[in-house]
Design a protein around this motif. Structure first.
Motif, short mmCIF file in Angstrom:
data_model
loop_
_atom_site.label_atom_id
_atom_site.label_comp_id
_atom_site.label_asym_id
_atom_site.label_seq_id
_atom_site.Cartn_x
_atom_site.Cartn_y
_atom_site.Cartn_z
N MET A 1 0.83 -1.20 0.00
CA MET A 1 0.00 0.00 0.00
C MET A 1 0.88 1.26 0.00
O MET A 1 1.91 1.28 0.65
N LYS A 2 0.41 2.27 -0.74
CA LYS A 2 1.19 3.50 -0.82
C LYS A 2 1.15 4.23 0.52
O LYS A 2 0.11 4.28 1.17
N ARG A 3 2.29 4.82 0.88
CA ARG A 3 2.32 5.60 2.13
C ARG A 3 1.75 6.99 1.87
O ARG A 3 2.05 7.61 0.85
N LYS A 4 0.95 7.47 2.80
CA LYS A 4 0.25 8.75 2.58
C LYS A 4 1.12 9.92 3.06
O LYS A 4 1.66 9.90 4.16
N LEU A 5 1.18 10.94 2.21
CA LEU A 5 2.09 12.05 2.44
C LEU A 5 1.32 13.37 2.48
O LEU A 5 0.55 13.67 1.56
N TYR A 6 1.53 14.12 3.54
CA TYR A 6 0.91 15.45 3.66
C TYR A 6 2.03 16.48 3.62
O TYR A 6 2.96 16.41 4.43
N LEU A 7 1.94 17.42 2.68
CA LEU A 7 2.99 18.45 2.60
C LEU A 7 2.36 19.83 2.58
O LEU A 7 1.44 20.09 1.80
N GLU A 8 2.81 20.69 3.48
CA GLU A 8 2.28 22.07 3.49
C GLU A 8 3.43 23.03 3.22
O GLU A 8 4.52 22.88 3.77
N THR A 9 3.13 24.01 2.38
CA THR A 9 4.19 24.93 1.94
C THR A 9 3.94 26.33 2.46
O THR A 9 2.84 26.86 2.36
N PHE A 10 4.98 26.95 3.00
CA PHE A 10 4.92 28.34 3.45
C PHE A 10 5.90 29.15 2.59
O PHE A 10 6.89 28.60 2.12
N GLY A 11 5.62 30.44 2.45
CA GLY A 11 6.63 31.32 1.86
C GLY A 11 6.48 31.58 0.38
O GLY A 11 5.37 31.60 -0.16
N CYS A 12 7.63 31.73 -0.27
CA CYS A 12 7.68 32.31 -1.61
C CYS A 12 7.44 31.29 -2.73
O CYS A 12 7.30 30.09 -2.48
N GLN A 13 7.46 31.78 -3.96
CA GLN A 13 7.27 30.91 -5.13
C GLN A 13 8.37 29.85 -5.23
O GLN A 13 8.13 28.76 -5.72
N MET A 14 9.56 30.22 -4.76
CA MET A 14 10.68 29.26 -4.81
C MET A 14 10.32 28.02 -3.98
O MET A 14 10.62 26.90 -4.36
N ASN A 15 9.66 28.26 -2.84
CA ASN A 15 9.23 27.13 -2.01
C ASN A 15 8.12 26.33 -2.68
O ASN A 15 8.08 25.11 -2.56
N VAL A 16 7.23 27.04 -3.37
CA VAL A 16 6.15 26.34 -4.07
C VAL A 16 6.76 25.39 -5.11
O VAL A 16 6.38 24.22 -5.22
N LEU A 17 7.76 25.90 -5.82
CA LEU A 17 8.42 25.06 -6.83
C LEU A 17 9.16 23.90 -6.15
O LEU A 17 9.05 22.75 -6.59
N ASP A 18 9.91 24.19 -5.09
CA ASP A 18 10.62 23.12 -4.38
C ASP A 18 9.65 22.02 -3.95
O ASP A 18 9.93 20.83 -4.09
N SER A 19 8.49 22.45 -3.44
CA SER A 19 7.51 21.45 -2.98
C SER A 19 7.04 20.60 -4.15
O SER A 19 6.91 19.38 -4.02
N GLU A 20 6.79 21.25 -5.28
CA GLU A 20 6.32 20.50 -6.44
C GLU A 20 7.38 19.46 -6.86
O GLU A 20 7.05 18.32 -7.17
#
Ligand code: 5AD
Ligand code: SF4
Length: 523
Positions: A1-20
């Motif tokens: 079974m796949k492990r479930k992952l929750y990711l929350e992003t704070f801050g700038c667009q650079m962080n949004v991209l890193d999260s992606e």
């Protein structure tokens, strides 16, 4: 079974991209995203350290998880991004239940760290697995992420990673190169990094310490990524860098690709991309060649985000910004001489140490003089590790900071209102981002039992909680012009991600309102 992952992003667009990018890697290794933190096996916060307020949000999130980690010791909790790098292993003292720490310069290692933490947590729970357990084969009391299981990858202030490596050899480059595109991904607005890190060392700012030195990505890698995204449906690509106009790639054979060169190269190589943008620019050294590239390339949006930070030369000097207000004004005049329709946004810090009332007034004057489309205004927040916190006393009271913040917003509002009112009657191209927040909020309040959140609501719905209306697909949409102005108009939600011509009929300080040109001609 796949492990479930929750990711929350704070801050700038650079962080949004890193999260992606890290999500792409984690998905490829068997993790599945969930919005439900309570049932996730792995919880990751991608953090921001620019202001204390951003950090406090993460502290409180971590606090909420303390009991859960005691109840479910297999849970993997990760802190990634700027806070991880800035706080380092000291973070464990405050939150011993954190398993993974990974700085923004080490994110290529995150999948391994998470995987190791999951294995280590599991084996630590096996009977007799630990020498410091109860010694009787019983499961040890569920201690928070115990010492040996912690996984850490930080750049460390002393080894400013990559400073001697060409970006192409840098393993972090692999993170950008590995970008996974899956069917169904909404790529209409995508980010592509061109530069990592910052060498400016503005005295108030943590970024050079958390993201390390400036490293420029090879132009061909950038072009390939923009092409790949465009082929997969991107309508707008935003290039990212902390001081993006400083981009300069040294090929090592005497050739150099400048920022202006890169703009021309992307524009010529990816002709199917309707919109190309970039943020954030640094006011100094913005060359005429780069402005000419913007003028010459019709698919590059005429929008600049160039933080001025302050209107007083004395404060700019204390901030180590390396320019005067005179230079700044010259730059905006130069940009407008090339492109009279360009829209320019700025950032400002109020209440920097020793800021006088007169100096604050100079910031107001700069906003009026430069006619910014909008300004992001921040109260000075002393950050540990920066020069400013060591050198200057944070002597502007919070009350004055708040007042100056509000006054500056009011000045900006007048300018924005005036600029927006000049748009009335014009037809503008709008990139549709989705349903306007106002409508989403109303829909959330009325929650139609069988509708799903993507559906909009009749605009003139009678009020009253007992009135249930069928979901409709026409709603108030929100989008942005090429100059980054926000436009609201009525339309089909299925238009999300598309470009449409809209006639502006009304203007407020933050928002333009209009009607679809096609709908108008049908009427
Ligand atoms: N305090 C307040 N604002 C800050 N910024 C950066 N560091 C600080 C700080 N210590 C603001 C700057 C920057 C934006 C991203 O955040 O205006 O342009
Ligand atoms: Fe921070 Fe200055 Fe670099 Fe911007 S240019 S990231 S404010 S140090």
């Amino acid at each position: 079974m796949k492990r479930k992952l929750y990711l929350e992003t704070f801050g700038c667009q650079m962080n949004v991209l890193d999260s992606e990018l890290v999500l792409g890697q984690l998905h490829a290794h068997g993790y599945e995203s969930t919005d439900d933190r309570d049932h996730a096996d792995v919880i990751i916060y991608n953090t921001c350290s620019v202001r204390e307020h951003a950090e406090q949000k993460v502290w409180s999130r971590l606090g909420e998880l303390r009991q859960r980690k005691l109840d479910e010791p297999h849970l993997v909790i990760g802190v990634i991004g700027c806070m991880a790098e800035r706080d380092g292993t000291k973070l464990f003292q405050r939150h011993p239940h954190v398993d993974v720490l990974c700085g923004p310069g080490e994110l290529d290692k995150l999948t391994t760290l998470v995987h190791n933490a999951a294995l280590a947590n599991a084996s630590a729970l096996e009977p007799n697995a630990r020498t410091d357990d109860l010694g009787n084969g019983n499961r040890p009391a569920a201690t928070p992420a115990s010492y040996a299981t912690r996984q850490v990858a930080l750049m460390g202030a002393t080894s400013r990673r990559s400073s001697t490596l060409a970006a192409a050899q840098d393993t972090l480059e692999m993170l950008d190169l590995s970008r996974a595109i899956s069917p169904g991904d909404d790529l209409s607005q995508s980010y592509v990094r061109i530069t990592r890190g910052c060498n400016k060392f503005c005295t108030y700012c943590v970024v050079p310490y958390t993201r390390g030195p400036e490293v420029h990505r090879p132009p061909q890698n950038i072009i390939d990524e923009v092409k790949k995204l465009t082929d997969a449906g991107a309508v707008e690509v935003t290039l990212l860098g902390q001081t993006i106009n400083h981009y300069a790639y040294d090929h090592g054979d005497g050739r150099k690709t400048t920022f202006a060169d890169l703009l021309y190269l992307i524009h010529e190589a990816v002709t199917d991309l309707p919109r190309l943008r970039f943020v954030t620019s640094f006011p100094r050294d913005f060359t005429d060649l780069a402005l000419q590239a913007m003028r010459d390339c019709e698919r590059i949006c005429r929008y600049l985000h160039v933080p001025a930070q302050h209107g007083s030369d004395r404060i700019l000097k204390l901030m180590n910004r390396g320019y005067t207000t005179g230079h700044y004004v010259d730059f905006t005049d130069r940009a407008r001489a090339y492109m009279p329709d360009i829209s320019i946004a700025s950032d400002f810090i109020v209440g920097f140490p020793t800021e006088t009332e007169d100096e604050f007034v100079a910031t107001k004057e700069l906003i009026k003089r430069c006619r910014f489309k909008n300004s992001f205004i921040f109260k000075y927040s002393p950050r540990p590790g920066t020069v400013a916190i060591d050198r200057f006393v944070d002597d502007v009271s919070d009350e004055d900071k708040r007042r100056r913040n509000n006054e500056l917003l009011a000045v900006q509002q007048v300018v924005s209102e005036q600029l927006n009112s000049e748009m009335v009657g014009k037809v503008v191209e709008v990139m549709i981002e989705g349903e306007s927040k106002l409508v989403s909020r109303q829909a959330a309040k009325k929650a139609y039992p069988t509708s799903n959140v993507e559906l909009g609501w009749a605009k003139h719905a009678p009020s009253g909680d007992d009135v249930r209306l069928p979901p409709v697909t026409t709603t108030q949409l929100v989008g942005r012009t090429r100059g980054d102005q926000v436009v609201c108009f009525d339309g089909e939600l299925s238009l999300k991600g598309q470009l449409l011509d809209v006639k502006i009929t009304r203007a407020k300080n933050l928002t333009l309102f209009g009607e679809q040109v096609e709908a108008l001609s049908l009427a």
